[in-house]
Design an enzyme around this catalytic site. Structure first.
Site, mmCIF file in Angstrom:
data_model
loop_
_atom_site.group_PDB
_atom_site.id
_atom_site.type_symbol
_atom_site.label_atom_id
_atom_site.label_comp_id
_atom_site.label_asym_id
_atom_site.label_seq_id
_atom_site.Cartn_x
_atom_site.Cartn_y
_atom_site.Cartn_z
ATOM 1 N N SER A 43 -21.484 101.273 69.110
ATOM 2 C CA SER A 43 -21.664 101.879 70.543
ATOM 3 C C SER A 43 -21.566 100.861 71.524
ATOM 4 O O SER A 43 -21.131 100.705 72.520
ATOM 5 C CB SER A 43 -22.858 102.585 70.443
ATOM 6 O OG SER A 43 -23.676 102.680 71.919
ATOM 7 N N ASN A 186 -18.727 85.787 62.522
ATOM 8 C CA ASN A 186 -19.511 84.771 63.416
ATOM 9 C C ASN A 186 -19.757 83.560 61.998
ATOM 10 O O ASN A 186 -19.099 83.796 61.031
ATOM 11 C CB ASN A 186 -20.765 85.136 63.902
ATOM 12 C CG ASN A 186 -21.888 85.529 62.911
ATOM 13 O OD1 ASN A 186 -21.779 85.224 61.699
ATOM 14 N ND2 ASN A 186 -22.900 86.186 63.479
ATOM 15 N N THR A 222 -16.532 82.659 65.658
ATOM 16 C CA THR A 222 -17.563 82.411 66.892
ATOM 17 C C THR A 222 -18.682 81.597 66.265
ATOM 18 O O THR A 222 -19.103 81.746 65.129
ATOM 19 C CB THR A 222 -18.067 83.505 67.543
ATOM 20 O OG1 THR A 222 -18.716 84.512 66.516
ATOM 21 C CG2 THR A 222 -17.187 84.522 68.098
ATOM 22 N N GLY A 224 -21.250 80.324 68.415
ATOM 23 C CA GLY A 224 -22.431 79.881 69.026
ATOM 24 C C GLY A 224 -22.126 79.087 70.494
ATOM 25 O O GLY A 224 -21.226 79.344 71.139
ATOM 26 N N GLN A 226 -20.977 76.413 70.252
ATOM 27 C CA GLN A 226 -19.920 75.547 69.961
ATOM 28 C C GLN A 226 -18.589 76.210 70.436
ATOM 29 O O GLN A 226 -17.397 75.721 70.066
ATOM 30 C CB GLN A 226 -19.986 75.002 68.502
ATOM 31 C CG GLN A 226 -21.160 74.127 68.283
ATOM 32 C CD GLN A 226 -21.077 73.718 66.857
ATOM 33 O OE1 GLN A 226 -20.352 72.862 66.632
ATOM 34 N NE2 GLN A 226 -21.810 74.129 66.230
ATOM 35 N N THR A 250 -29.087 89.582 72.195
ATOM 36 C CA THR A 250 -28.758 90.895 71.362
ATOM 37 C C THR A 250 -27.463 91.286 71.939
ATOM 38 O O THR A 250 -27.203 91.759 73.145
ATOM 39 C CB THR A 250 -29.889 92.060 71.754
ATOM 40 O OG1 THR A 250 -31.131 91.189 71.359
ATOM 41 C CG2 THR A 250 -29.596 93.308 70.690
ATOM 42 N N ASP A 254 -21.485 91.535 69.996
ATOM 43 C CA ASP A 254 -20.556 92.854 70.300
ATOM 44 C C ASP A 254 -19.763 92.834 71.653
ATOM 45 O O ASP A 254 -18.770 93.271 71.934
ATOM 46 C CB ASP A 254 -21.715 93.874 70.639
ATOM 47 C CG ASP A 254 -22.510 94.269 69.270
ATOM 48 O OD1 ASP A 254 -21.890 93.730 68.244
ATOM 49 O OD2 ASP A 254 -23.599 94.758 69.200
ATOM 50 N N ARG A 287 -28.315 89.135 80.642
ATOM 51 C CA ARG A 287 -29.101 90.464 80.605
ATOM 52 C C ARG A 287 -29.765 91.003 79.523
ATOM 53 O O ARG A 287 -29.506 90.766 78.332
ATOM 54 C CB ARG A 287 -27.926 91.560 81.200
ATOM 55 C CG ARG A 287 -27.240 91.297 82.257
ATOM 56 C CD ARG A 287 -25.762 91.998 82.488
ATOM 57 N NE ARG A 287 -25.084 91.356 83.620
ATOM 58 C CZ ARG A 287 -24.288 91.963 84.141
ATOM 59 N NH1 ARG A 287 -23.824 93.256 83.813
ATOM 60 N NH2 ARG A 287 -23.468 91.706 85.461
HETATM 61 O O1 RIB Z 1 -25.682 93.420 67.698
HETATM 62 C C1 RIB Z 1 -26.652 93.938 68.139
HETATM 63 C C2 RIB Z 1 -27.017 95.360 67.598
HETATM 64 O O2 RIB Z 1 -27.206 95.297 66.168
HETATM 65 C C3 RIB Z 1 -28.133 95.833 68.153
HETATM 66 O O3 RIB Z 1 -27.782 96.966 69.147
HETATM 67 C C4 RIB Z 1 -28.781 96.786 66.935
HETATM 68 O O4 RIB Z 1 -28.792 98.196 67.030
HETATM 69 C C5 RIB Z 1 -28.148 96.148 65.684
HETATM 70 O O5 RIB Z 1 -27.049 97.179 65.091
#
Ligand code: RIB
Length: 323
Positions: A43, A186, A222, A224, A226, A250, A254, A287
């Site tokens: 998502s 990563n 990836t 980080g 670097q 977090t 993604d 964020r």
């Molecule tokens: O990559 C971050 C995600 O990893 C979080 O949103 C969590 O739900 C896990 O799936």
């Protein structure tokens, strides 16, 4: 141009707490803040692809519970072209407990995948027209491998370009890796894939060589702070990291993957799409939260314009004779 990206992946309900440091085993520690929101790598990546300019069809599975209803309400108002959200009667919606701490806003995540691990063959096959209509299929490893493998195979048969972000790590076969167009581990996942301890550019290069030897055609590792290593059978390039004031890491990976897919679907060359994705991720980490922290296309463009000196560095061109 808006390309079509189909994202098959997890939905999780995230509970994120910010702390001055991570708790020790057996310790209770008071958090500075806590929030609940949409997450899950699938998502999150779908949201990133959408906000980075793609038309997105998201495919996922949730439980028959309150979190599942939250997911449906959230996904319906996100702005995707379409969603296919299957419901599992036996398992709850996936959820994740996330601690964020330290100057770099590092995170520790515990995920309970629940319904994400119950996608059936029949459900995957029902998505075949969607996968065939997309320019790109983007998947992670937060669902049951059987469904991921079948989704990838269906995409391959339809001629859809396949990106696999191997997170969270689960063991995959060499045959699976040969079926994909672009792999985006990563450093930790690259180590797990190859057995080579990836901690810098040189070790990432060795891991890339090992992965190419098993049939992986294109990959981005990836690293980080670097940056990232982009390696194809034709060239090797370094993707720089953009400066950021991190608040919450977090969803950083993604954001990179979703943005990368969006720009590739729009027809950009791989190295330019990767540079955009790096800028996009640098805005995301400023964020709080996961899916809700994904920037707009214009935010990443502004970051790139702020640092015009950051460009892709081609390290090595493999000559036509050598290929
Ligand atoms: O990559 C971050 C995600 O990893 C979080 O949103 C969590 O739900 C896990 O799936």
């Amino acid at each position: 141009m808006k390309g079509k990206v189909c994202v098959f992946g997890s939905f999780n309900l995230d509970i994120v707490t910010k702390m001055s440091r991570f708790p020790l085993p057996g310790e209770s520690l008071v958090a500075h803040s806590s929030m609940m929101g949409p997450g899950g790598k699938g998502s999150n990546q779908a949201t990133a692809a959408l906000r980075a300019g793609a038309r997105v069809h998201y495919i996922g599975k949730v439980g028959n519970d309150d979190f599942g209803q939250f997911a449906r309400r959230h996904l319906e108002k996100t702005g995707f072209d379409a969603i296919t959200l299957f419901t599992c009667k036996e398992k709850p919606t996936g959820n994740a407990m996330i601690y964020v701490a330290g100057d770099d806003a590092e995170n520790m995540i515990s995920v309970y995948p629940g319904a994400n691990l119950t996608v059936t063959t029949a459900e995957v096959n029902r998505c075949q027209p969607t996968v065939a209509a997309a320019d790109i299929l983007l998947v992670q490893l937060e669902n049951n491998l059987s469904a991921i493998q079948r989704m990838v195979r269906n995409a391959r048969q339809a001629g859809t370009y396949v990106i696999v972000n191997p997170a969270p790590w689960q063991k995959v076969s060499a045959a699976f890796l040969k079926n994909i167009d672009l792999l985006t581990p990563n450093s930790t996942e690259a180590s797990q894939l190859t057995g080579i301890a990836v901690k810098d550019y040189a070790s990432a290069q060795r891991a890339a060589e090992a992965l190419h030897a098993t049939g992986v055609r294109q990959l981005i590792i990836t690293l980080g702070m670097q940056g990232a290593l982009l390696s194809t059978e034709k060239y090797l390039a370094h993707i720089p990291v953009y400066p950021a004031q991190p608040v919450d890491s977090t969803g950083a990976g993604d954001s990179f993957n979703g943005a990368l897919a969006a720009r590739l679907a729009a027809g950009e060359p791989l190295e330019q799409a990767a540079l955009f994705a790096s800028a996009y991720a640098s805005v995301c980490v400023e964020r709080a939260g996961a899916a809700n922290a994904m920037p707009l296309y214009s935010d990443a463009i502004a970051r790139m314009q702020q640092y015009p000196e950051l460009t892709v560095t081609f390290v090595e061109q493999v000559s036509a004779e050598a290929t």
